[in-house]
Design an enzyme around this catalytic site. Structure first.
Site, short mmCIF file in Angstrom:
data_model
loop_
_atom_site.label_atom_id
_atom_site.label_comp_id
_atom_site.label_asym_id
_atom_site.label_seq_id
_atom_site.Cartn_x
_atom_site.Cartn_y
_atom_site.Cartn_z
CG ASP A 94 -2.18 0.85 0.97
OD1 ASP A 94 -3.26 0.26 0.81
OD2 ASP A 94 -2.06 2.10 0.93
CB THR B 258 -15.66 -2.26 -9.32
OG1 THR B 258 -15.86 -3.25 -8.30
CG2 THR B 258 -16.85 -2.21 -10.23
CD GLU C 109 -13.84 -9.94 -3.78
OE1 GLU C 109 -12.70 -10.38 -3.94
OE2 GLU C 109 -14.80 -10.65 -3.39
CG LEU D 230 -15.33 -8.60 -0.61
CD1 LEU D 230 -15.82 -7.54 0.36
CD2 LEU D 230 -13.93 -9.01 -0.23
CE LYS E 205 -18.42 -5.43 -7.95
NZ LYS E 205 -18.85 -6.09 -6.73
CG LEU F 218 -36.89 -8.92 -2.27
CD1 LEU F 218 -37.90 -10.05 -2.48
CD2 LEU F 218 -37.24 -7.75 -3.19
N GLY G 98 -35.95 -0.22 3.24
CA GLY G 98 -35.19 0.58 4.20
C GLY G 98 -35.01 2.01 3.75
CB CYS H 80 -19.95 -1.26 -3.85
SG CYS H 80 -18.32 -1.84 -3.38
CE LYS I 72 -16.39 2.14 -6.04
NZ LYS I 72 -16.29 1.26 -7.19
P1 NAD Z 1 -10.10 1.12 -0.27
O1 NAD Z 1 -10.13 2.57 -0.54
O2 NAD Z 1 -10.59 0.60 1.04
O3 NAD Z 1 -8.63 0.57 -0.48
C1 NAD Z 1 -7.81 0.90 -1.56
C2 NAD Z 1 -6.37 0.90 -1.08
O4 NAD Z 1 -5.52 1.00 -2.20
C3 NAD Z 1 -6.02 2.07 -0.17
O5 NAD Z 1 -5.45 1.57 1.04
C4 NAD Z 1 -5.00 2.87 -0.97
O6 NAD Z 1 -4.03 3.50 -0.18
C5 NAD Z 1 -4.40 1.78 -1.83
N1 NAD Z 1 -3.72 2.26 -3.04
C6 NAD Z 1 -4.18 3.13 -3.97
N2 NAD Z 1 -3.27 3.29 -4.94
C7 NAD Z 1 -2.21 2.50 -4.64
C8 NAD Z 1 -0.97 2.24 -5.26
N3 NAD Z 1 -0.62 2.80 -6.41
N4 NAD Z 1 -0.12 1.40 -4.65
C9 NAD Z 1 -0.45 0.80 -3.48
N5 NAD Z 1 -1.63 1.00 -2.85
C10 NAD Z 1 -2.49 1.84 -3.43
O7 NAD Z 1 -10.95 0.45 -1.45
P2 NAD Z 1 -11.82 -0.90 -1.38
O8 NAD Z 1 -13.12 -0.68 -0.70
O9 NAD Z 1 -10.94 -2.01 -0.92
O10 NAD Z 1 -12.16 -1.11 -2.92
C11 NAD Z 1 -11.17 -1.45 -3.86
C12 NAD Z 1 -11.84 -1.81 -5.16
O11 NAD Z 1 -12.65 -2.98 -4.99
C13 NAD Z 1 -12.76 -0.73 -5.71
O12 NAD Z 1 -12.70 -0.72 -7.11
C14 NAD Z 1 -14.14 -1.20 -5.28
O13 NAD Z 1 -15.16 -0.73 -6.13
C15 NAD Z 1 -13.98 -2.69 -5.39
N6 NAD Z 1 -14.88 -3.48 -4.55
C16 NAD Z 1 -15.09 -3.09 -3.27
C17 NAD Z 1 -15.93 -3.85 -2.45
C18 NAD Z 1 -16.17 -3.44 -1.03
O14 NAD Z 1 -17.05 -4.05 -0.39
N7 NAD Z 1 -15.46 -2.47 -0.48
C19 NAD Z 1 -16.54 -5.01 -2.95
C20 NAD Z 1 -16.28 -5.38 -4.26
C21 NAD Z 1 -15.45 -4.61 -5.06
#
Ligand code: NAD
Length: 434
Positions: A30, A122, A151, A153, A206, A252, A255, A262, A265
């Site tokens: 990170d 995503t 993903e 989850l 997705k 369903l 709320g 997610c 956006k």
């Molecule tokens: P997040 O913001 O919690 O985490 C992203 C991380 O990436 C941050 O810690 C950031 O510092 C790091 N980062 C960014 N650029 C970087 C780089 N160049 N090098 C190293 N680290 C870097 O995001 P998230 O909620 O984990 O979501 C990530 C992706 O997964 C998004 O596209 C989201 O739409 C998708 N997604 C999220 C969920 C969810 O429930 N949160 C579920 C499915 C898919």
């Protein structure tokens, strides 16, 4: 296998922990030094059910490590998973891909052997082409394939969903990349459908899935409004609908509108893509505007309940966008609070996990209570905005004694309405008139 994970957020971290638990050597990178320091000190940076124990076990076993060095995560890796954020662009609301492109450029020079670069973030259709181009430009001799690995989850159930996914989608036409991914997911092959499709189909799956779920929520919310007016009970209606296997019972629960990092956006990004490809997605456009309106209308219901009470004290239970997480990003609870604050509302809130994150967003605009009953002390109205199980188990008799006016807006349909009305509460819920 050696697996590098870029991004240690709500997706990257549980994914890294899960893969390490399967026995892989996982290096998470990170760019935020404070996150890496914390993780290296054994301190989790997000709250997720069950994560702490598995994180610690795999970390001490030496299978899971954290770094700010892209090289450490990428060189020698069989698979590099991109799990960085794709937030909405502030103006156009399309997915902002700057973090994806930056990660692609940064990882490129560290590719040593043949590597599968899997985009778990995503991302809009065609992003894989661009990621491939960026890596090729930065490292023309690298041996790699870029695949889409969406993903699915759910926050709050991230580990459960990692180990028991409904399906695994692998977007690639490369036999070599597919073979690597089949090997990775071999432990799941007996019980989970592993679907291999083209990269563009995978990217679309997705968004199409999330937009559909968001529409389902919006649909039942509209039905709830109808039920209130027509004298029906949306919970009974949802049960009756859900027993139809073609419809299914999940998503369903009527709320306050969908939220989180997610659905808002992703629906906006999908609608943008529809416009971009000149293929209008009107159901999604309607869902977005209806969902925005819903939160305003929820705030109006709160204000209506206290309209004759100047300086009314509003107690709020729940700040996270749903239970099981500390994530407040686009939380409907936070958006309703923001709406109430426009009318100088006096709010005292409690959430079992999300207080710190909420405080970062709202500061001292509201008061924070140490527990749910303290939040309700002397309140004129209590509003339930997140479906934490402990709220369902609330001692209503105790609340009746504590509150100044017994007005209970159960916007998560958690409480026993008959019991509440017997205790003298003005009790309101979603989708049924009391
Ligand atoms: P997040 O913001 O919690 O985490 C992203 C991380 O990436 C941050 O810690 C950031 O510092 C790091 N980062 C960014 N650029 C970087 C780089 N160049 N090098 C190293 N680290 C870097 O995001 P998230 O909620 O984990 O979501 C990530 C992706 O997964 C998004 O596209 C989201 O739409 C998708 N997604 C999220 C969920 C969810 O429930 N949160 C579920 C499915 C898919």
């Amino acid at each position: 296998m050696k697996i590098g994970i870029i991004g240690t957020g709500y997706v990257g971290l549980p994914t890294g922990v899960g893969l390490a638990n399967l026995g892989h050597q996982v290096v998470c990178v990170d760019k935020i030094q404070a996150k890496i320091d914390s993780l290296n000190a054994g301190q989790l940076t997000i709250y997720e059910d069950g994560l702490a124990e598995m994180f610690e076990r795999n970390r001490t076993a030496g299978r899971l490590s954290f770094t700010c060095s892209m090289q450490q995560a990428v060189s020698g890796a069989d698979i590099v998973i991109i799990a960085v954020g794709t937030p909405p662009h502030p103006v156009t609301h399309e997915a902002d891909l700057q973090y994806i492109y930056a990660a692609a450029a940064e990882l490129a020079e560290h590719l040593t052997n043949y590597t599968v670069v899997a985009t778990k973030s995503t991302v809009p259709v065609g992003t894989g082409d661009k990621v491939e181009e960026i890596i090729r430009t930065h490292n023309p001799t690298a041996r790699f394939d870029v695949i889409s690995l969406p993903e699915f989850l759910r926050e709050g159930f991230a580990l459960h969903d990692f180990f028991h996914p409904d399906r695994i989608v692998i977007g690639t036409n490369s036999p070599q990349a597919a073979a690597v991914m089949q090997k990775l997911y071999k432990p799941f092959a007996d019980k989970t459908k592993i679907l291999q499709v083209s990269r563009r189909s995978s990217e679309t799956i997705k968004y199409a899935s999330n937009a559909f779920l968001a529409m389902k929520i919006h649909y039942i919310n509209e039905m709830a409004d109808f039920c209130e007016k027509a004298g029906a009970d949306v919970a009974e209606v949802a049960r009756g609908m859900g027993l139809d296997a073609r419809i299914g019972s999940r998503f369903l629960n009527a709320g306050i509108g969908f939220g989180g990092s997610c659905f808002p956006k992703d629906t906006m990004a999908m609608a943008y893509m529809g416009r971009q490809f000149k293929s209008p997605l009107e159901l999604i456009e309607t869902t977005i505007s209806g969902n925005t309106q819903r939160k305003v209308r929820m705030a109006e219901r709160v204000l209506a309940a206290v309209k004759d009470m100047p300086q009314a004290k509003i107690a709020v239970w729940g700040l996270a966008f749903k239970n099981g997480t500390d994530d407040c990003r686009q939380s409907p609870a936070m958006e309703i609070i923001a709406e109430l604050l426009k009318y100088q509302a006096h709010i005292t809130a409690y959430d079992p996990q999300a207080m710190a994150n909420a405080r970062m967003l709202l500061g001292d605009k509201i008061a924070y209570a140490p527990d749910m009953y303290t939040a309700a002390q002397n309140a004129d109205v209590l509003v339930i905005l997140t479906e934490w199980p402990q709220f369902a188990a609330a001692d209503l008799a105790k609340l009746a004694q504590q509150m100044k006016h017994k007005i209970l807006l159960d916007f998560r349909n958690m409480l026993d309405g008959s019991k509440a009305t017997d205790l003298g509460f003005n009790y309101q819920r979603i989708g049924k008139k009391y």
